[in-house]
Design a protein around this motif. Structure first.
Motif, PDB file in Angstrom:
ATOM      1  N   GLY A  60      74.966  73.337  87.146  1.00  0.00           N
ATOM      2  CA  GLY A  60      75.401  72.625  86.511  1.00  0.00           C
ATOM      3  C   GLY A  60      77.207  73.309  86.262  1.00  0.00           C
ATOM      4  N   ALA A  61      76.762  74.714  86.351  1.00  0.00           N
ATOM      5  CA  ALA A  61      78.529  75.158  86.453  1.00  0.00           C
ATOM      6  C   ALA A  61      78.672  74.583  87.703  1.00  0.00           C
ATOM      7  N   PHE A  62      78.691  74.383  88.175  1.00  0.00           N
ATOM      8  CA  PHE A  62      79.268  74.059  89.328  1.00  0.00           C
ATOM      9  C   PHE A  62      79.426  72.226  89.327  1.00  0.00           C
ATOM     10  N   GLY A  63      79.208  71.810  89.116  1.00  0.00           N
ATOM     11  CA  GLY A  63      79.384  69.983  88.498  1.00  0.00           C
ATOM     12  C   GLY A  63      78.061  69.535  89.036  1.00  0.00           C
ATOM     13  N   ILE A  64      76.963  69.616  89.495  1.00  0.00           N
ATOM     14  CA  ILE A  64      75.506  69.621  89.866  1.00  0.00           C
ATOM     15  C   ILE A  64      75.286  68.920  89.001  1.00  0.00           C
ATOM     16  N   THR A  65      75.400  67.913  88.108  1.00  0.00           N
ATOM     17  CA  THR A  65      74.593  67.904  86.636  1.00  0.00           C
ATOM     18  C   THR A  65      73.357  66.496  87.222  1.00  0.00           C
ATOM     19  N   GLY A  66      72.877  66.334  86.108  1.00  0.00           N
ATOM     20  CA  GLY A  66      71.688  65.844  86.192  1.00  0.00           C
ATOM     21  C   GLY A  66      70.209  65.870  86.931  1.00  0.00           C
ATOM     22  N   THR A  67      70.091  64.834  87.796  1.00  0.00           N
ATOM     23  CA  THR A  67      68.956  64.759  88.391  1.00  0.00           C
ATOM     24  C   THR A  67      69.397  64.921  89.864  1.00  0.00           C
ATOM     25  N   THR A  68      70.509  65.567  89.620  1.00  0.00           N
ATOM     26  CA  THR A  68      71.289  65.459  91.010  1.00  0.00           C
ATOM     27  C   THR A  68      70.910  66.376  91.903  1.00  0.00           C
ATOM     28  N   GLY A  69      70.749  67.759  90.946  1.00  0.00           N
ATOM     29  CA  GLY A  69      69.775  69.082  91.727  1.00  0.00           C
ATOM     30  C   GLY A  69      68.184  68.828  92.488  1.00  0.00           C
ATOM     31  N   LEU A  70      68.038  67.582  92.032  1.00  0.00           N
ATOM     32  CA  LEU A  70      66.344  67.153  91.964  1.00  0.00           C
ATOM     33  C   LEU A  70      66.994  65.937  93.453  1.00  0.00           C
ATOM     34  N   GLN A  71      67.847  66.131  93.839  1.00  0.00           N
ATOM     35  CA  GLN A  71      67.652  65.362  94.923  1.00  0.00           C
ATOM     36  C   GLN A  71      67.594  65.412  96.192  1.00  0.00           C
ATOM     37  N   GLU A 131      87.917  78.022 104.722  1.00  0.00           N
ATOM     38  CA  GLU A 131      88.452  76.990 104.260  1.00  0.00           C
ATOM     39  C   GLU A 131      87.375  76.159 103.689  1.00  0.00           C
ATOM     40  N   PRO A 132      87.646  76.416 102.340  1.00  0.00           N
ATOM     41  CA  PRO A 132      86.073  76.453 100.947  1.00  0.00           C
ATOM     42  C   PRO A 132      87.038  74.964 100.650  1.00  0.00           C
ATOM     43  N   SER A 133      88.174  74.541 100.220  1.00  0.00           N
ATOM     44  CA  SER A 133      88.399  72.976 100.137  1.00  0.00           C
ATOM     45  C   SER A 133      88.140  72.209 101.189  1.00  0.00           C
ATOM     46  N   ASN A 134      87.471  71.433 102.074  1.00  0.00           N
ATOM     47  CA  ASN A 134      86.969  71.009 102.614  1.00  0.00           C
ATOM     48  C   ASN A 134      86.046  70.491 101.865  1.00  0.00           C
ATOM     49  N   HIS A 135      86.112  68.868 101.925  1.00  0.00           N
ATOM     50  CA  HIS A 135      85.730  68.094 101.011  1.00  0.00           C
ATOM     51  C   HIS A 135      84.998  67.969  99.518  1.00  0.00           C
ATOM     52  N   LEU A 136      85.820  68.393  98.913  1.00  0.00           N
ATOM     53  CA  LEU A 136      85.931  68.549  97.624  1.00  0.00           C
ATOM     54  C   LEU A 136      86.919  67.721  97.190  1.00  0.00           C
ATOM     55  N   ASP A 137      86.309  67.263  96.252  1.00  0.00           N
ATOM     56  CA  ASP A 137      87.680  66.350  95.895  1.00  0.00           C
ATOM     57  C   ASP A 137      88.508  66.745  94.944  1.00  0.00           C
ATOM     58  N   ILE A 138      89.371  66.329  94.324  1.00  0.00           N
ATOM     59  CA  ILE A 138      91.051  67.140  93.333  1.00  0.00           C
ATOM     60  C   ILE A 138      90.384  67.063  92.724  1.00  0.00           C
ATOM     61  N   GLY A 174      69.940  66.318 101.527  1.00  0.00           N
ATOM     62  CA  GLY A 174      70.640  65.487 102.561  1.00  0.00           C
ATOM     63  C   GLY A 174      71.260  64.042 102.393  1.00  0.00           C
ATOM     64  N   LEU A 175      70.975  63.756 100.924  1.00  0.00           N
ATOM     65  CA  LEU A 175      71.653  62.585 100.602  1.00  0.00           C
ATOM     66  C   LEU A 175      73.060  62.931 100.004  1.00  0.00           C
ATOM     67  N   LEU A 176      73.321  63.958  99.873  1.00  0.00           N
ATOM     68  CA  LEU A 176      74.304  64.347  99.144  1.00  0.00           C
ATOM     69  C   LEU A 176      75.686  64.250  99.821  1.00  0.00           C
ATOM     70  N   SER A 177      76.906  63.840  98.931  1.00  0.00           N
ATOM     71  CA  SER A 177      77.781  63.979  99.255  1.00  0.00           C
ATOM     72  C   SER A 177      78.751  64.731 100.105  1.00  0.00           C
ATOM     73  N   GLY A 178      79.758  65.246 101.346  1.00  0.00           N
ATOM     74  CA  GLY A 178      79.915  66.108 101.742  1.00  0.00           C
ATOM     75  C   GLY A 178      80.306  67.175 100.081  1.00  0.00           C
ATOM     76  N   GLY A 179      81.207  66.847  99.374  1.00  0.00           N
ATOM     77  CA  GLY A 179      80.972  67.717  98.250  1.00  0.00           C
ATOM     78  C   GLY A 179      80.473  68.149  97.713  1.00  0.00           C
ATOM     79  N   GLN A 180      78.787  67.568  97.166  1.00  0.00           N
ATOM     80  CA  GLN A 180      78.587  68.062  96.646  1.00  0.00           C
ATOM     81  C   GLN A 180      77.789  69.197  97.204  1.00  0.00           C
ATOM     82  N   LYS A 181      77.644  69.029  98.650  1.00  0.00           N
ATOM     83  CA  LYS A 181      76.866  70.046  99.202  1.00  0.00           C
ATOM     84  C   LYS A 181      77.528  71.080  99.174  1.00  0.00           C
ATOM     85  N   SER A 182      78.994  70.950  98.778  1.00  0.00           N
ATOM     86  CA  SER A 182      79.916  72.201  98.703  1.00  0.00           C
ATOM     87  C   SER A 182      79.423  72.746  97.372  1.00  0.00           C
ATOM     88  N   ARG A 183      79.501  72.286  97.033  1.00  0.00           N
ATOM     89  CA  ARG A 183      79.217  72.983  95.769  1.00  0.00           C
ATOM     90  C   ARG A 183      77.974  73.511  95.294  1.00  0.00           C
TER      91      ARG A 183
END
Length: 780
Positions: free
Chosen positions: A663-674, A704-711, A677-686
């Motif tokens: 959650g401290a890196f923006g992966i909140t709710g049930t996203t961490g339990l999915q 290249e830490p900024s690749n795939h992250l949104d603004i 392979g279903l996560l977006s590139g930005g979520q995998k970076s997080r």
């Protein structure tokens, strides 16, 4: 046996359902109890609506051999509604519910039934005015009436009084929609920032290009407007709605930056455009940079020239017709002018001359004679030396092949150029070239990018994709868009809160004095005022992301020190020499330079993944280094969840602790339990950053830490890196991140690494000046 799905479909699509011999009809009065028995806990509002809808459809049956029974669409819609309401999407449940509906409509449609059960069918009647079905805003999306079906009440000339409580129905539909969304989220396989595969693997690049972009001969195509204006477009992928009734408008010659959160569907929109799944006029040519080219023996320069398929095809036709004309001339010279064969040959020659003239005209329009020099200048700007332009494409790595794909698109110069995160594959010099090139691009550009500096330089307009719609900010670069968007959001929030306050005040008076005889007229006045107030949608919640790295215990220097370091993958070809670099706990070092110069190699030397050929690298014995690789996804297990991966790789905590850490890196709710392979590139970076922080590093080494992250993610990462108590060394092409984080800039070029005395913008200006002096920047 009950009714199978195939039998049910056959029954529903027939003109009039025939009673099944083994199907026991259901009396209308007993249908509700049958449904309650089949679906325990079913909301009675949905039950009443389903029965009423089927009965109403039976009354509207058109007794015409060429007409489709309203029972067909009604039965399909009600079956889908009931299946959705049950929450059980299994074939068995679908069959059981379909059987119930079949038995009921068998009774309704039976000619042997009670005559009062069915009214006389109405005849086909010409509508007094055109009805735009797609524009009916009050249709039930749950019942599927916004597609190709008809709004029965609107189409019917008779005024039918609804007995359904609309508010209760809307509430029931919201519950059903929420269940459907929850179900569909489990099956979504969309990954927004991933480069998409070949549109059709059975088609070659040439076949796909000619299918998508038919050749426009003559002057008619040039006279046609190349502006694009489409209304009410809908896009979905894997059950996830991307756009709903969105307006899509592109003015020819403008450059649009498409922005939005990770996973919102930007790449899906580009892909739909590139395949003309959205009805773009055929005279508007489209090209999408979406994958690396297939390597073969073709030289890089020739691969770029071959990308313009129609030019290649026309040149081939030109050579073929020229040979035919030469053969005709040779044969004609031996014949008398009055012979039949001579007349035939003259007629053939005349036809070929006309065709050849058209080909010459099209090639001239394409400026075919300048093609090779233009292709060479584009390749040079993207980092290909004259020598490397002659290398076979199969000798290049994936990153360089992506550059070739970009060069091919720029060379073809389509009317609509689609770019998906082009800066992810480029270094700072190449991004500078691309930015300068696009600023002079004569046609329309639509680019997905999270690089603020790039958008500020390139974009003339911004399109913000969110909440299944597109918002346009004309005449705005990214900075002005961001400021305007925030002002709009704050204004909408103030207006909404103000209206909610007024509504609450009016409602309080109504509740207090509604039944007071002396105040009843005032209460009625306020009721009417409340009804006249426009219904405002609640403003969107502000989207924010926060990154956080753990604290660092102090270490005595030296932390990391490179002295006279040399390295080469082979002894006869050194890559780096005489590198001196010192990293402390307060260091904020940015490394820039052209691709292939050795930037990633420097990081691997710092992290002891490579041993220097000569020289010394000294580190503190207690030092822990966290390394974020450019291809960080390779280290993640796509078959498991983020929590499961952390439990296996970094044991010692509970699942709840891992979820809080994510959650401290923006992966909140049930996203961490999915499944990852279903996560977006930005979520995998997080997830990768969250895993990195579990190592409690003293130094962060980032490739290249900024690749795939949104603004928003990039802003959060910049803030976290500035607040980090340890040292930071990063290789990045993102100018904004380098400016926000790094206090020291080092250039890796010419076989060594040296400190640059100046800012990132000064470095870019130096690169541009060098390119101009060398004549690299292409002129249109």
């Amino acid at each position: 046996m009950g009714t199978s799905i195939r039998e049910l479909h056959k029954l529903l699509t027939s003109k009039l359902p025939e009673p099944r011999r083994d199907a026991r009809p259901i009396e209308p009065g007993k249908m509700e109890s049958e449904l309650q028995s089949q679906i325990p806990g079913l909301d009675h509002i949905i039950t009443e609506y389903s029965v009423g809808y089927l009965t109403h459809a039976a009354n509207l049956y058109v007794d015409d051999a060429c007409a489709e029974s309203p029972l067909t669409e009604a039965a399909e819609s009600v079956t889908e509604l009931l299946v959705s309401a049950s929450g059980d999407f299994s074939p068995q449940n679908y069959e059981a519910i379909g059987n119930l509906v079949t038995r009921f409509i068998t009774t309704l449609s039976s000619s042997d039934g009670d005559p009062e059960r069915r009214q006389m069918p109405f005849k086909a009647k010409k509508l007094e005015q055109t009805i735009n079905v797609g524009a009916q805003r009050n249709m039930s999306s749950t019942l599927g009436l916004t597609g190709n079906t008809v709004d029965l009440e609107s189409a019917n000339a008779r005024k039918m009084e609804s007995k359904v409580d609309k508010k209760k129905l809307e509430k029931a539909e919201r519950k059903i929609r929420a269940k459907q969304d929850k179900k569909s989220m489990k099956n979504v396989t969309y990954e927004a920032s991933r480069l998409l595969n070949q549109p059709d693997e059975a088609m070659s690049y040439e076949e796909f290009f000619m299918a998508v972009n038919p050749l426009q001969m003559g002057s008619d195509s040039q006279a046609k407007s190349k502006d694009i204006k489409l209304d009410n477009i809908d896009i979905s992928i894997s059950g996830l709605r991307i756009l709903t009734d969105a307006a899509f408008t592109l003015a020819y010659g403008r450059r649009y930056g498409l922005v939005g959160q990770n996973g919102i569907g930007k790449s899906t929109l580009l892909r739909a455009l590139s395949r003309r799944e959205i009805p773009i006029p055929t005279h508007v040519s489209i090209l999408h940079v979406e994958q690396e080219i297939t390597g073969d023996d073709t030289p890089a320069l020739q691969a770029v020239l071959d990308a313009d398929v129609w030019r290649k095809h026309l040149l081939s036709e030109q050579a073929k017709i020229s040979k035919q004309l030469a053969a005709i001339e040779e044969e004609r010279s031996s014949l008398a002018d009055t012979s039949k064969d001579a007349a035939r040959l003259d007629e053939q020659r005349e036809g070929l001359d006309i065709t050849l003239s058209d080909i010459y005209g099209k090639l001239s329009e394409m400026e075919s004679d300048k093609a090779e020099s233009r292709a060479a200048s584009i390749l040079a700007g993207l980092g290909f030396s004259q020598e490397r332009q002659q290398y076979a494409t199969k000798t290049f790595s994936g990153g360089w092949r992506m550059r070739l794909s970009l060069a091919r698109a720029l060379f073809c110069e389509p009317d609509l150029l689609l770019l998906d995160e082009p800066s992810n594959m480029l270094d700072v010099p190449s991004i500078t070239f691309l930015s300068n090139y696009l600023q002079g691009y004569p046609s329309t550009v639509l680019v997905v990018s999270h690089d603020r500096a790039f958008l500020n330089e390139v974009a003339t307009d911004i399109i913000h994709q969110h909440s299944e719609r597109l918002d346009y900010y004309r005449g705005a670069n990214f900075e002005s868009f961001y400021a305007t968007k925030e002002e709009r959001r704050k204004t909408a929030k103030r207006e909404y809160e103000k209206q909610m306050g007024e509504r609450a005040h009016l409602q309080a008076f109504i509740d207090k004095f509604r039944y007071n005889a002396a105040k009843s007229s005032e209460a009625q006045s306020r009721i009417k005022k409340l009804e006249r107030m426009p219904v405002l949608e609640p403003p969107e919640a502000e989207y924010t992301v926060h990154f956080a790295f753990p604290g660092v215990e102090k270490l005595s220097p030296p932390i990391v020190q490179m002295s006279d370091v040399c390295f080469g993958y082979t002894k006869d070809r050194p890559l780096l020499r005489d590198v001196d670099l010192d990293v402390q706990l307060d260091s904020r070092i940015g490394i820039v330079g052209p691709n292939g110069a050795g930037k990633t190699t420097v990081l691997k030397l710092l992290t002891n993944q490579l041993e220097p050929t000569s020289g010394l690298i000294s580190t503190n014995s207690r030092l822990r280094i966290g390394f974020f690789a450019q291809h960080h996804v390779d280290a993640l297990d796509m078959t498991t969840s983020a929590v499961g991966f952390m439990t296996k790789t970094y044991p010692g905590k509970t699942d709840e602790e891992y979820r809080r850490h994510l959650g401290a890196f923006g992966i909140t709710g049930t996203t961490g339990l999915q499944r990852m392979g279903l996560l977006s590139g930005g979520q995998k970076s997080r997830v990768a950053f969250a895993c990195l922080s579990l190592t409690n590093p003293h130094i962060l080494v980032l490739d290249e830490p900024s690749n795939h992250l949104d603004i928003e993610g990039m802003d959060a990462l910049s803030d976290a890196l500035r607040a980090f108590e340890g040292g930071v060394v990063m290789v990045s092409h993102d100018v904004t991140m380098l400016q926000n984080v790094c206090t020291s800039l080092w250039v890796c070029d010419g076989g060594t690494v040296h400190k640059f005395d100046g800012t990132v913008n000064a470095y870019k200006k130096k690169i541009t000046a060098q390119a101009d002096a060398a004549g690299v920047v292409a002129k249109h």
